[in-house]
Scaffold this motif. Structure first.
Motif, PDB file in Angstrom:
ATOM      1  N   GLN A   1       4.172  -9.182   3.624  1.00 35.90           N
ATOM      2  CA  GLN A   1       2.703  -9.346   4.271  1.00 35.90           C
ATOM      3  C   GLN A   1       2.263  -8.293   5.094  1.00 35.90           C
ATOM      4  OE1 GLN A   1       5.606 -11.243   4.815  1.00 35.90           O
ATOM      5  NE2 GLN A   1       5.824 -11.756   6.897  1.00 35.90           N
ATOM      6  N   ARG A   2       3.292  -7.516   5.453  1.00 39.12           N
ATOM      7  CA  ARG A   2       2.889  -6.350   6.179  1.00 39.12           C
ATOM      8  C   ARG A   2       2.193  -5.355   5.379  1.00 39.12           C
ATOM      9  NH1 ARG A   2       3.911  -5.045  11.281  1.00 39.12           N
ATOM     10  NH2 ARG A   2       4.195  -2.707  11.908  1.00 39.12           N
ATOM     11  N   LEU A   3       2.777  -5.023   4.095  1.00 41.69           N
ATOM     12  CA  LEU A   3       2.020  -4.211   3.041  1.00 41.69           C
ATOM     13  C   LEU A   3       0.572  -4.610   3.136  1.00 41.69           C
ATOM     14  CD1 LEU A   3       5.167  -3.740   0.548  1.00 41.69           C
ATOM     15  CD2 LEU A   3       4.191  -2.141   2.376  1.00 41.69           C
ATOM     16  N   VAL A   4       0.622  -5.923   2.732  1.00 44.09           N
ATOM     17  CA  VAL A   4      -0.865  -6.610   2.457  1.00 44.09           C
ATOM     18  C   VAL A   4      -1.651  -6.482   3.661  1.00 44.09           C
ATOM     19  CG1 VAL A   4      -2.073  -8.622   2.058  1.00 44.09           C
ATOM     20  CG2 VAL A   4       0.068  -8.117   0.921  1.00 44.09           C
ATOM     21  N   GLY A   5      -1.232  -6.309   4.709  1.00 43.59           N
ATOM     22  CA  GLY A   5      -1.984  -6.157   6.139  1.00 43.59           C
ATOM     23  C   GLY A   5      -2.538  -4.952   6.231  1.00 43.59           C
TER      24      GLY A   5
ATOM     25  N   LEU B   1      20.561   0.817   9.187  1.00 45.97           N
ATOM     26  CA  LEU B   1      19.247   0.063   9.021  1.00 45.97           C
ATOM     27  C   LEU B   1      18.296   0.638  10.142  1.00 45.97           C
ATOM     28  CD1 LEU B   1      17.928  -2.231   7.588  1.00 45.97           C
ATOM     29  CD2 LEU B   1      18.999  -4.103   9.102  1.00 45.97           C
ATOM     30  N   VAL B   2      17.162   1.004   9.868  1.00 47.66           N
ATOM     31  CA  VAL B   2      16.326   1.057  10.940  1.00 47.66           C
ATOM     32  C   VAL B   2      15.029   0.449  11.058  1.00 47.66           C
ATOM     33  CG1 VAL B   2      17.106   3.538  11.313  1.00 47.66           C
ATOM     34  CG2 VAL B   2      15.527   2.926   9.380  1.00 47.66           C
TER      35      VAL B   2
ATOM     36  N   SER C   1       8.284   4.660   7.254  1.00 49.80           N
ATOM     37  CA  SER C   1       8.383   4.737   8.625  1.00 49.80           C
ATOM     38  C   SER C   1       7.194   4.311   9.566  1.00 49.80           C
ATOM     39  CB  SER C   1       8.558   6.013   9.123  1.00 49.80           C
ATOM     40  OG  SER C   1       7.511   6.969   8.696  1.00 49.80           O
ATOM     41  N   SER C   2       5.965   4.352   8.859  1.00 49.09           N
ATOM     42  CA  SER C   2       4.728   4.085   9.658  1.00 49.09           C
ATOM     43  C   SER C   2       4.388   2.577   9.466  1.00 49.09           C
ATOM     44  CB  SER C   2       3.584   4.800   9.064  1.00 49.09           C
ATOM     45  OG  SER C   2       3.384   4.687   8.030  1.00 49.09           O
ATOM     46  N   VAL C   3       4.906   1.660   8.521  1.00 52.86           N
ATOM     47  CA  VAL C   3       4.586   0.463   8.175  1.00 52.86           C
ATOM     48  C   VAL C   3       5.909  -0.573   8.433  1.00 52.86           C
ATOM     49  CG1 VAL C   3       2.964   1.063   6.654  1.00 52.86           C
ATOM     50  CG2 VAL C   3       5.277   0.641   5.779  1.00 52.86           C
ATOM     51  N   MET C   4       6.972  -0.082   8.687  1.00 57.48           N
ATOM     52  CA  MET C   4       8.073  -0.845   8.872  1.00 57.48           C
ATOM     53  C   MET C   4       8.169  -1.599  10.206  1.00 57.48           C
ATOM     54  SD  MET C   4      11.215   1.664   9.393  1.00 57.48           S
ATOM     55  CE  MET C   4      11.421   2.980  10.750  1.00 57.48           C
TER      56      MET C   4
ATOM     57  N   PRO D   1      12.895   6.064   5.464  1.00 55.67           N
ATOM     58  CA  PRO D   1      11.626   6.190   6.278  1.00 55.67           C
ATOM     59  C   PRO D   1      10.653   7.037   5.451  1.00 55.67           C
ATOM     60  CG  PRO D   1      13.724   6.796   7.450  1.00 55.67           C
ATOM     61  CD  PRO D   1      14.323   6.360   5.948  1.00 55.67           C
ATOM     62  N   ASP D   2      10.941   8.150   4.572  1.00 55.28           N
ATOM     63  CA  ASP D   2       9.958   8.695   3.765  1.00 55.28           C
ATOM     64  C   ASP D   2       9.435   8.160   2.514  1.00 55.28           C
ATOM     65  OD1 ASP D   2       9.975  10.759   5.819  1.00 55.28           O
ATOM     66  OD2 ASP D   2      11.801  11.795   4.741  1.00 55.28           O
TER      67      ASP D   2
END
Length: 362
Positions: free
Chosen positions: A331-335, A324-325, A276-279, A297-298
């Motif tokens: 690349q977002r995880l890497v960021g 779908l939320v 939920s915080s990185v999506m 989300p968890d």
């Protein structure tokens, strides 16, 4: 659901002309201005609520006012101004006798130093709070024995405190608090005197107990990793003031100021963040169909990384209704891991085949 504990505009000032000092603080004066006049402002305008069954962590450096704040919550220190309400009852308006009764039956405290009686056995130490309440000996020993078993000390009831390790002694202190069946536990740096491995064991123990007992807990610490691990909500204090209150993710991803951000630099984000915080909530049309491998989300950051490593497309995040939320591009995880000083920019969201941008709603 009404709050179990409420603190409203609490001030604690030591020194001369305390009421005048509160007026100056309300007008914008800071600690240094008061200190030059021989007055110390330990807590300044602190407000928060704690819900039933919640672990509320107050963290800050030494001298930030967190321990003073804790002692106002059970009346060990009288606020210079403000109110503390417990189950709707204004503790600051109680007589000393009524306040002692509340502390004896409804609020228990676990100190940093074990504070065990060396001349009493382990079970007698665990039963001490019940003795203060006037509970008959047989009943209090039975309840203390049950609490010791909950805390992993079955078989040590007849031992003496000096026969126990530091971690075991702290477990006795926790068992003593639990034996009274108090509604509220106040824990003041309760694990900070322990070695790192024992400290983590005690954190595990507390979390396991919380799944069973659902106590309302206010936990004081100067260790952000401990706060992130234990806290359902966290209040960060600086110079007597609460500068941010929120979940671990709130504080890690959206720090209120540079001071809070500096605390998060050394935190292992992968142990705190969830989907939920990185999506990314803005979903491209071709990604909306990529739901064969999904997260919720968890879902933990660790699990997201494992999922992403097996995919050529972003991980889809579905809520409890399978809606779908959001999506989590690799690349977002890497960021989030590579640049811990700032939240990565959202991925671009081009138009879908019908010419409309697809937006997932949380």
């Amino acid at each position: 659901m009404s709050a179990r504990l409420e603190a409203e505009h609490l001030y604690k000032v030591f020194g001369r002309r305390q009421d005048k000092a509160v007026e100056r603080l309300r007008a914008g004066a800071d600690r240094e201005e008061l200190r030059s006049d021989g007055t110390t402002a330990a807590v300044i305008d602190a407000s928060f609520t704690v819900e039933p069954g919640q672990i509320f962590v107050v963290m800050g450096l030494s001298g930030s006012g967190k321990s003073t704040l804790l002692r106002m919550l059970n009346g060990l220190l009288e606020p210079t101004a403000g109110q503390v309400r417990f189950d709707g009852q204004d503790l600051t308006a109680l007589s000393p006798r009524d306040l002692r009764e509340v502390r004896a039956r409804k609020i228990s405290m676990v100190f940093q130093h074990f504070a065990l009686f060396p001349h009493r056995s382990v079970v007698e130490n665990a039963a001490y709070g019940l003795e203060v309440q006037g509970v008959p000996k047989a009943e209090r020993l039975a309840r203390a024995t049950e609490s010791l078993e909950l805390c992993g000390l079955k078989g040590w009831e007849k031992s003496w405190p000096d026969e126990l390790s530091g971690g075991m002694q702290q477990r006795v202190g926790l068992a003593r608090a639990l034996a009274t069946d108090a509604d509220l536990l106040l824990m003041d740096e309760s694990f900070s005197a322990l070695d790192p491995l024992i400290r983590r064991d005690m954190q595990d123990q507390l979390l396991q107990l919380q799944t069973k007992l659902k106590k309302t807990i206010v936990f004081i610490t100067h260790d952000l990793n401990e706060a992130m691990r234990l806290g359902d909500r966290i209040a960060v204090m600086r110079d007597g003031r609460i500068v941010q209150t929120g979940t671990a993710e709130d504080i890690l991803v959206r720090p209120a100021d540079d001071y809070v951000a500096s605390f998060t630099q050394d935190v292992d984000r992968s142990r705190v963040l969830t989907a939920s915080s990185v999506m990314d909530r803005e979903v491209r049309g071709d990604e909306a169909d990529c739901a064969c491998t999904t997260a919720t989300p968890d879902t933990s950051f660790h699990d997201l990384c494992a999922l992403s490593a097996r995919l050529s497309h972003p991980v889809a995040v579905l809520d409890g209704k399978k809606k779908l939320v959001g999506v989590v591009p690799r690349q977002r995880l890497v960021g989030f891991l590579g640049d811990e000083s700032a939240e990565p920019e959202p991925c671009p969201a081009p138009r879908d085949k019908g010419g409309e941008k697809v937006t997932a709603r949380a």
